[in-house]
Scaffold this motif. Structure first.
Motif, PDB file in Angstrom:
ATOM      1  N   HIS A 519       0.839  -1.200   0.000  1.00 26.20           N
ATOM      2  CA  HIS A 519       0.000   0.000   0.000  1.00 26.20           C
ATOM      3  C   HIS A 519       0.877   1.254   0.000  1.00 26.20           C
ATOM      4  N   ARG A 520       0.369   2.301  -0.612  1.00 24.01           N
ATOM      5  CA  ARG A 520       1.168   3.514  -0.785  1.00 24.01           C
ATOM      6  C   ARG A 520       1.017   4.507   0.364  1.00 24.01           C
ATOM      7  N   PHE A 521       0.050   4.328   1.234  1.00 21.12           N
ATOM      8  CA  PHE A 521      -0.077   5.253   2.360  1.00 21.12           C
ATOM      9  C   PHE A 521       0.917   4.881   3.447  1.00 21.12           C
ATOM     10  N   ARG A 522       1.106   5.764   4.412  1.00 18.87           N
ATOM     11  CA  ARG A 522       2.152   5.595   5.421  1.00 18.87           C
ATOM     12  C   ARG A 522       1.597   5.206   6.787  1.00 18.87           C
ATOM     13  N   LEU A 568      -0.210  -7.497 -10.150  1.00 26.23           N
ATOM     14  CA  LEU A 568       1.133  -6.942  -9.971  1.00 26.23           C
ATOM     15  C   LEU A 568       1.555  -6.854  -8.513  1.00 26.23           C
ATOM     16  N   LEU A 569       0.625  -7.103  -7.595  1.00 25.21           N
ATOM     17  CA  LEU A 569       0.909  -6.896  -6.173  1.00 25.21           C
ATOM     18  C   LEU A 569       1.657  -8.090  -5.584  1.00 25.21           C
ATOM     19  N   LYS A 570       2.947  -8.155  -5.877  1.00 25.38           N
ATOM     20  CA  LYS A 570       3.822  -9.207  -5.368  1.00 25.38           C
ATOM     21  C   LYS A 570       5.195  -8.606  -5.078  1.00 25.38           C
ATOM     22  N   TYR A 571       5.929  -9.244  -4.171  1.00 31.42           N
ATOM     23  CA  TYR A 571       7.325  -8.848  -3.973  1.00 31.42           C
ATOM     24  C   TYR A 571       8.102 -10.069  -3.498  1.00 31.42           C
ATOM     25  N   THR A 572       9.398 -10.054  -3.669  1.00 31.37           N
ATOM     26  CA  THR A 572      10.255 -11.174  -3.266  1.00 31.37           C
ATOM     27  C   THR A 572      10.956 -10.838  -1.962  1.00 31.37           C
ATOM     28  N   ASP A 573      10.775 -11.703  -0.968  1.00 32.75           N
ATOM     29  CA  ASP A 573      11.416 -11.512   0.329  1.00 32.75           C
ATOM     30  C   ASP A 573      12.931 -11.711   0.181  1.00 32.75           C
ATOM     31  N   ILE A 574      13.691 -10.717   0.604  1.00 36.44           N
ATOM     32  CA  ILE A 574      15.148 -10.752   0.435  1.00 36.44           C
ATOM     33  C   ILE A 574      15.779 -11.878   1.241  1.00 36.44           C
ATOM     34  N   LEU A 575      15.239 -12.133   2.441  1.00 34.00           N
ATOM     35  CA  LEU A 575      15.842 -13.134   3.320  1.00 34.00           C
ATOM     36  C   LEU A 575      15.532 -14.564   2.874  1.00 34.00           C
ATOM     37  N   THR A 576      14.297 -14.823   2.498  1.00 30.72           N
ATOM     38  CA  THR A 576      13.891 -16.186   2.152  1.00 30.72           C
ATOM     39  C   THR A 576      13.831 -16.427   0.656  1.00 30.72           C
ATOM     40  N   ASN A 577      13.928 -15.353  -0.134  1.00 30.77           N
ATOM     41  CA  ASN A 577      13.803 -15.441  -1.593  1.00 30.77           C
ATOM     42  C   ASN A 577      12.437 -15.999  -2.014  1.00 30.77           C
ATOM     43  N   GLU A 578      11.455 -15.820  -1.138  1.00 29.75           N
ATOM     44  CA  GLU A 578      10.105 -16.317  -1.396  1.00 29.75           C
ATOM     45  C   GLU A 578       9.248 -15.189  -1.974  1.00 29.75           C
ATOM     46  N   GLU A 579       8.405 -15.538  -2.941  1.00 31.23           N
ATOM     47  CA  GLU A 579       7.519 -14.538  -3.529  1.00 31.23           C
ATOM     48  C   GLU A 579       6.288 -14.378  -2.647  1.00 31.23           C
ATOM     49  N   ILE A 580       6.050 -13.167  -2.177  1.00 25.38           N
ATOM     50  CA  ILE A 580       4.914 -12.862  -1.311  1.00 25.38           C
ATOM     51  C   ILE A 580       3.831 -12.222  -2.170  1.00 25.38           C
ATOM     52  N   TYR A 582      -0.061 -10.513  -2.583  1.00 21.91           N
ATOM     53  CA  TYR A 582      -1.196  -9.842  -1.943  1.00 21.91           C
ATOM     54  C   TYR A 582      -2.462 -10.304  -2.651  1.00 21.91           C
ATOM     55  N   TYR A 583      -3.344 -10.969  -1.907  1.00 25.03           N
ATOM     56  CA  TYR A 583      -4.548 -11.543  -2.499  1.00 25.03           C
ATOM     57  C   TYR A 583      -5.754 -10.613  -2.422  1.00 25.03           C
ATOM     58  N   GLY A 584      -5.612  -9.465  -1.760  1.00 28.48           N
ATOM     59  CA  GLY A 584      -6.758  -8.600  -1.518  1.00 28.48           C
ATOM     60  C   GLY A 584      -7.310  -7.936  -2.761  1.00 28.48           C
ATOM     61  N   GLY A 585      -8.470  -7.317  -2.594  1.00 26.36           N
ATOM     62  CA  GLY A 585      -9.181  -6.692  -3.706  1.00 26.36           C
ATOM     63  C   GLY A 585      -8.586  -5.362  -4.131  1.00 26.36           C
ATOM     64  N   THR A 586      -8.954  -4.947  -5.339  1.00 24.17           N
ATOM     65  CA  THR A 586      -8.500  -3.669  -5.905  1.00 24.17           C
ATOM     66  C   THR A 586      -9.679  -2.948  -6.553  1.00 24.17           C
ATOM     67  N   VAL A 587      -9.574  -1.629  -6.631  1.00 21.67           N
ATOM     68  CA  VAL A 587     -10.634  -0.805  -7.212  1.00 21.67           C
ATOM     69  C   VAL A 587     -10.006   0.256  -8.106  1.00 21.67           C
ATOM     70  N   ASP A 588     -10.563   0.401  -9.304  1.00 19.59           N
ATOM     71  CA  ASP A 588     -10.198   1.523 -10.172  1.00 19.59           C
ATOM     72  C   ASP A 588     -11.465   2.323 -10.432  1.00 19.59           C
ATOM     73  N   PHE A 589     -11.381   3.641 -10.278  1.00 19.39           N
ATOM     74  CA  PHE A 589     -12.559   4.479 -10.511  1.00 19.39           C
ATOM     75  C   PHE A 589     -12.184   5.684 -11.351  1.00 19.39           C
ATOM     76  N   PHE A 590     -13.194   6.242 -11.974  1.00 17.26           N
ATOM     77  CA  PHE A 590     -12.982   7.403 -12.836  1.00 17.26           C
ATOM     78  C   PHE A 590     -14.247   8.239 -12.825  1.00 17.26           C
ATOM     79  N   THR A 591     -14.068   9.565 -12.793  1.00 16.58           N
ATOM     80  CA  THR A 591     -15.195  10.488 -12.806  1.00 16.58           C
ATOM     81  C   THR A 591     -15.276  11.155 -14.169  1.00 16.58           C
ATOM     82  N   MET A 592     -16.381  10.943 -14.861  1.00 13.16           N
ATOM     83  CA  MET A 592     -16.578  11.522 -16.192  1.00 13.16           C
ATOM     84  C   MET A 592     -17.793  12.443 -16.128  1.00 13.16           C
TER      85      MET A 592
END
Length: 740
Positions: A519-522, A568-580, A582-592
């Protein structure tokens, strides 16, 4: 059945059948899987009945659904088309198997009896088809598709009957069905060769797993210790359904299917250049209905749609006078019992008092007065002239199915996903909407007048893992977010629903570590278990007069964008070299805000207009937690009472560069009379912290991987006057419910 007989000795003449069935059931356990060709041969020799007996498997349903649904762009016709397809899929096809749906609202006995009579008359056999089919043979019948067993001798007739039913009832909807006969033992061990000695089995796979053709079939193997499990997963009932899917695609394309009638020539009605056409401008009109709004000219296909739509809207099974007139003229078709999506939603509210109170609120004693909108114009009158299309589809469904080994698991999985999809929608509507008073109606022939209460949504379709809704723009993102979250919560058995039991296991085995990486928020999110299945959702917010077929194209593009982001929501763990993952949902929206805003597609518009050098003036798509934080930021911005000119001025400075936009943002933010701290906490500190120091770079956020800066400001400004929020107390109660 008398259970006292359960302990009695099985008669000798059928004992070999009972032993064979028990042996078949034991094959569900991985340890009983025959690990060698010799073991397989011995199993067949021991229970030859499993090898010699054959059973039919039929798969099919409606195709090109959108072409039929959106042939005419008016809401009553779309509602009718959806209702008719639902009736065929949920009532008619199960009736072939002697299923009579249970309903507190309707008695389907007579209607199902008519369907069975039609089936036997269309396909005369001895015994009749309905005598050979039983409810237990249905694996699933939902989402516009059916998968079912049948006696081997009736495979072609049943497949033809499925196609014929759709064509006779809708006249123009495309449908396709295929069938195949399999040995009974193949329902547990996958496809086998006629000469069992030639069957490709585990020993040969272990030797040739690196062969290119075998890799294409079984997948590439990185860990040799998993080779046996991979083979077992592949050699299962899933291999049979895969064969049927391939055959279905071949038949859809017009290829020959043995002795069956060809689908090379789909349903089509000729039109004459000098005859009047119907409202869809595609078929010759046969009726002029002065009693309906607009006095339309209708073809027979539209008569059926409007008839079903009217019945779905009113819930009254009586035939309207205008239709009786044309019945006397030779139009014999009957709509039958139509249970609308609103009926099902209300049944859900009856059984779930908390959701009922949330939806009806103070209008509980006025339920009978609440009406259904007749058009998008009326629906938009309760949301400042804007509506939103929500289009959702399941993620990871295909990969999950690959691990299903038996018909029973297929049946269970289908029911679980259907329940999660349906009840996620109902809960999202109940908690985020209430009946609304309509204002500004100027349609003289409308049955809805100013001040009337209406249900402020339209369910176009809910089937399988697909959802298409039209809702008020002001609650669209909240509804989309809750659909996504509740779909996962229901499958994880974390949300109690009256009369619903989730039987499958959908929890990812290990907790998601470091969820903040996705996620991009902090703000920190605690480690948590994930659901293997989730929803990707597209939301198009647009003016009510945007043509439905055009809006459907755009919201489909948004759904594809959300699904692409989820992959695209995946990353490789540096320590274990395992691909992690993210199975959660995604939303794209647009206002026209106008129909002429986009000349091509949303993706091209974003690329050409909203991307400047290394600046992205948008941040969509979002994960569900990101959408939650986005809505919090939007609410914080609304509370600041930012002057409208300054909102738009900051937005206009975004394209002038990162520093210019930041300078203007901080200048105007410091001049606010109230809400500075709220905006800083819920916008700047949430999204705009620098990655290399402790400062802020509002209104930007840095994407190090793509080496760009992006911002949510543009999207917040677009939605500033469109999205509305409930009072704080209601919101807190809702958050507690969806985050148990």
């Amino acid at each position: 059945m008398n259970h006292e007989n359960d302990e009695r000795e099985v008669p000798r003449r059928v004992s070999f059948l009972v032993d064979a069935v028990r042996e078949l059931e034991q094959l569900d356990k991985p340890e009983n899987f025959p690990k060698s060709l010799d073991s397989l041969k011995k199993l067949i020799e021991k229970h030859s009945i499993l090898w010699q007996s054959k059973i039919g498997l039929v798969y099919g349903g409606v195709t090109k659904i959108e072409q039929y649904l959106f042939e005419e762009s008016k809401l009553p016709y779309i509602r009718g088309a959806s209702g008719l397809l639902d009736r065929i899929n949920l009532i008619d096809l199960p009736a072939f198997f002697n299923v009579i749906p249970k309903s507190d609202r309707h008695d389907y006995t007579i209607q199902c009896g008519k369907t069975k009579k039609w089936l036997n008359a269309s396909f005369p056999n001895q015994p009749n088809l309905t005598d050979a089919l039983i409810p237990e043979q249905i694996i699933y019948s939902t989402g516009g598709n059916i998968l079912a067993f049948c006696p081997a001798a009736f495979v072609d007739d049943l497949a033809n009957a499925i196609e014929k039913r759709y064509t006779e009832e809708t006249l123009i909807a495309n449908s396709c069905a295929v069938g195949e006969t399999f040995r009974v033992i193949e329902t547990r061990l996958g496809l086998l060769q006629d000469n069992i000695a030639e069957t490709f089995w585990l020993e040969k796979y272990q030797k040739e797993y690196q062969n290119t053709i075998i890799e294409a079939c079984f997948g590439k193997i990185d860990n040799l210790s998993e080779i046996e499990n991979i083979f077992k997963k592949h050699k299962s009932f899933n291999e049979l359904t895969t064969k049927l899917v391939i055959r279905l695609n071949q038949r859809r394309s017009g290829n020959e299917s043995g002795d069956r009638p060809t689908r090379r020539y789909p349903p089509m009605f000729e039109t004459h250049p000098y005859l009047r056409r119907d409202e869809a401008e595609k078929h010759s009109a046969i009726a002029h209905i002065s009693e309906l709004t607009g006095q339309p000219y209708l073809s027979e296909t539209l008569i059926r749609k409007i008839g079903v739509g009217d019945r779905a809207k009113t819930g009254i099974p009586e035939t309207p006078p205008w239709y009786k007139y044309y019945q006397d003229k030779g139009l014999k078709w009957e709509a039958g019992i139509i249970e609308s999506s609103l009926d099902k939603f209300e049944d859900f509210l009856v059984k779930n008092s908390e959701q009922s109170q949330a939806y009806y609120g103070n209008n509980d004693n006025r339920k009978k007065e609440i009406k259904i909108p007749e058009s998008l114009t009326q629906l938009s009158k309760v949301s400042n002239g804007y509506v939103a299309y929500i289009y959702a589809d399941g993620n990871n469904i295909g990969s999950f199915i690959q691990n299903i080994r038996t018909p029973e698991e297929y049946q269970q999985f289908s029911q679980d996903v259907e329940n999660a999809t349906k009840y996620a929608v109902y809960q999202a509507l109940a908690y985020n909407l209430q009946p609304r008073k309509i204002k500004g109606i100027s349609e003289a022939q409308s049955k809805i007048k100013d001040g009337d209460l209406i249900h402020p949504f339209e369910i176009i379709t809910i089937g399988g893992d697909d959802i298409l809704l039209i809702v008020p723009a002001d609650k669209s993102l909240q509804i989309a977010k809750m659909i996504g979250k509740q779909f996962e919560n229901i499958l994880l058995d974390g949300v109690p629903i009256s009369g619903v039991e989730i039987k499958g296991q959908y929890k990812v085995r290990e907790k998601l570590l470091y969820p903040d990486k996705f996620h991009r928020f902090r703000k920190t999110i605690p480690e948590h278990y994930q659901c293997e299945l989730s929803m990707s959702i597209g939301v198009l917010i647009t003016a009510y007069n945007t043509p439905i077929y055009y809006a459907k194209e755009l919201v489909t593009e948004l759904l594809r964008s959300a699904k692409k982001y989820a992959r695209l929501l995946k990353y490789t763990d540096i320590l274990t070299n395992e691909e992690i993952t993210y199975y959660g949902g995604t939303v794209d929206f647009f206002t026209m805000k106008s129909g002429t805003m986009i000349s091509s597609g949303i993706g091209e518009f974003r690329k050409q207009t909203l991307t400047i050098d290394k600046l992205k003036l948008y941040a969509a798509p979002y994960t569900l937690p990101e959408l939650d934080k986005f809505l919090i930021s939007l609410q914080a911005l609304q509370k600041t009472e930012f002057p409208k000119p300054q909102l738009y001025q900051i937005r206009s400075f975004l394209e002038r560069g990162r520093r210019t936009a930041s300078l203007n943002y901080y200048y105007f933010r410091d001049r606010l009379n109230k809400g500075q701290d709220t905006l800083k906490a819920n916008f700047e500190d949430t999204w705009c912290t620098a990655k290399t120091n402790k400062g802020n770079i509002a209104p930007w956020m840095c994407n190090i991987e793509e080496e760009i800066y992006e911002t949510i400001w543009q999207e917040m400004v677009d939605l500033f006057y469109l999205i509305e929020f409930s009072d704080t107390k209601s919101q807190q109660a809702l958050q507690q419910y969806i985050n148990p």
